[in-house]
Design a protein around this motif. Structure first.
Motif, short mmCIF file in Angstrom:
data_model
loop_
_atom_site.label_atom_id
_atom_site.label_comp_id
_atom_site.label_asym_id
_atom_site.label_seq_id
_atom_site.Cartn_x
_atom_site.Cartn_y
_atom_site.Cartn_z
N MET A 1 19.06 -1.98 -2.55
CA MET A 1 20.06 -2.24 -1.44
C MET A 1 21.30 -2.74 -1.87
SD MET A 1 19.02 -5.75 0.74
CE MET A 1 17.43 -5.31 0.79
N PRO A 2 22.48 -2.41 -1.19
CA PRO A 2 23.87 -2.83 -1.56
C PRO A 2 23.89 -4.15 -1.67
CG PRO A 2 23.79 -1.31 0.58
CD PRO A 2 22.35 -1.54 0.21
N GLU A 3 24.50 -4.77 -2.68
CA GLU A 3 24.65 -6.14 -3.10
C GLU A 3 25.16 -6.95 -1.76
OE1 GLU A 3 26.56 -8.86 -6.23
OE2 GLU A 3 26.24 -6.76 -6.96
N ASN A 4 26.05 -6.33 -0.80
CA ASN A 4 26.73 -7.09 0.02
C ASN A 4 25.55 -7.36 1.13
OD1 ASN A 4 26.83 -4.37 0.75
ND2 ASN A 4 28.94 -4.68 2.04
N LEU A 47 22.08 -9.25 12.49
CA LEU A 47 21.06 -9.91 12.16
C LEU A 47 19.93 -10.02 13.38
CD1 LEU A 47 20.57 -13.20 10.16
CD2 LEU A 47 19.65 -12.86 12.30
N VAL A 48 20.39 -10.27 14.54
CA VAL A 48 19.62 -10.00 15.78
C VAL A 48 18.86 -8.98 15.81
CG1 VAL A 48 19.69 -10.28 18.15
CG2 VAL A 48 21.15 -12.06 16.51
N GLY A 49 19.56 -7.69 15.58
CA GLY A 49 18.82 -6.72 15.65
C GLY A 49 17.90 -6.50 14.59
N LEU A 50 17.83 -6.90 13.48
CA LEU A 50 16.96 -6.91 12.41
C LEU A 50 15.58 -7.67 12.86
CD1 LEU A 50 19.04 -7.11 9.27
CD2 LEU A 50 17.39 -5.29 9.73
N ASP A 77 17.73 1.33 10.56
CA ASP A 77 16.76 1.98 9.65
C ASP A 77 17.57 2.16 8.22
OD1 ASP A 77 14.68 2.90 11.24
OD2 ASP A 77 16.06 4.39 12.04
N GLY A 78 16.90 1.89 7.11
CA GLY A 78 17.35 1.55 5.93
C GLY A 78 16.87 0.67 5.27
N PRO A 79 17.40 0.47 3.94
CA PRO A 79 16.96 -0.54 2.82
C PRO A 79 16.70 -2.04 3.48
CG PRO A 79 18.42 0.78 1.95
CD PRO A 79 18.62 1.05 3.11
N VAL A 80 17.51 -2.41 4.24
CA VAL A 80 17.61 -3.90 4.65
C VAL A 80 16.38 -4.01 5.77
CG1 VAL A 80 18.59 -5.73 5.85
CG2 VAL A 80 20.06 -4.45 4.26
N ALA A 81 16.44 -3.19 6.72
CA ALA A 81 15.34 -3.28 7.46
C ALA A 81 14.10 -2.99 6.99
CB ALA A 81 15.56 -2.39 8.84
N ILE A 131 7.22 2.75 5.38
CA ILE A 131 8.03 1.80 5.02
C ILE A 131 7.74 1.02 3.70
CG2 ILE A 131 9.08 -0.47 5.58
CD1 ILE A 131 9.10 0.33 8.52
N ALA A 132 6.52 0.74 3.63
CA ALA A 132 5.98 0.11 2.32
C ALA A 132 5.96 1.14 1.10
CB ALA A 132 4.36 -0.10 2.49
N ASP A 133 6.01 2.44 1.59
CA ASP A 133 5.97 3.54 0.41
C ASP A 133 7.53 3.62 -0.15
OD1 ASP A 133 5.26 5.61 -1.31
OD2 ASP A 133 6.58 6.77 0.05
N ARG A 134 8.31 3.56 0.80
CA ARG A 134 9.94 3.66 0.45
C ARG A 134 10.31 2.33 -0.31
NH1 ARG A 134 10.51 5.49 5.96
NH2 ARG A 134 11.22 3.56 6.71
N VAL A 135 9.89 1.26 0.12
CA VAL A 135 10.38 0.08 -0.60
C VAL A 135 9.51 0.13 -1.88
CG1 VAL A 135 10.18 -2.51 -0.57
CG2 VAL A 135 10.56 -1.25 1.47
N GLU A 136 8.32 0.39 -2.07
CA GLU A 136 7.63 0.39 -3.46
C GLU A 136 8.41 1.17 -4.46
OE1 GLU A 136 5.45 -2.00 -4.62
OE2 GLU A 136 5.23 -2.68 -2.54
#
Length: 156
Positions: A1-4, A47-50, A77-81, A131-136
């Motif tokens: 995920m992006p560092e920021n 953050l509220v949306g997450l 949708d993406g790495p943070v979520a 989602i679990a598959d993407r994160v793994e």
């Protein structure tokens, strides 16, 4: 995920279940109640949306007839979520690490067979496993690259 985005992830993880707190209960749906509380308190909209959409909340909101209210908050949708949801789905109620299937089974047992969670489960399980598959896969790629970023280095 992006560092920021890393700080945002941690900041969203801490209050992601705040909507379970009795004084904050409004709709009875903890992602929505938590998002409403955080919004009132001036937390950043992203953050509220997450918090509002963590762990496939939109599917349960549909069962509850709360999809329009939840849709007021941005769905990301993406790495943070994905990572927020993965952390939620791999941590049990006691704080111990669990597998996603075990966590899903625990949620169904806790909420019961006629609950909104159970009614949303057939569609939600597919989303959560994806989602679990993407994160793994992301974690596996990270493990293959040394922290120095230099090929061949085995120092983290």
């Amino acid at each position: 995920m992006p560092e920021n985005d890393r700080e945002l992830l941690v900041r969203a993880a801490w209050p992601h279940d705040v909507g379970y707190a009795e004084p904050l209960r409004d709709s009875g749906f903890h992602p929505l109640d938590g998002a409403r509380s955080l919004e009132r308190d001036g937390w950043p909209r992203r953050l509220v949306g997450l918090v509002a959409h963590h762990s496939g909340a939109s599917l349960v909101a549909g069962v509850l007839g709360l999809e329009d209210e939840l849709a007021r908050y941005p769905r990301e949708d993406g790495p943070v979520a994905d990572t927020l949801t993965h952390a939620d789905r791999t941590t049990g109620p006691t704080g111990r690490r669990v597998s996603v299937p075990d966590r899903l089974a625990e949620v169904l047992r806790r909420h019961g067979p006629g609950s909104p969670n159970a009614l949303a489960h057939p569609a939600r399980v597919l989303r959560l496993l994806a989602i679990a598959d993407r994160v793994e896969r992301r974690l596996t790629r990270l493990e293959a690259v040394p922290a120095t970023g230099k090929p061949g280095s085995d120092h983290w």
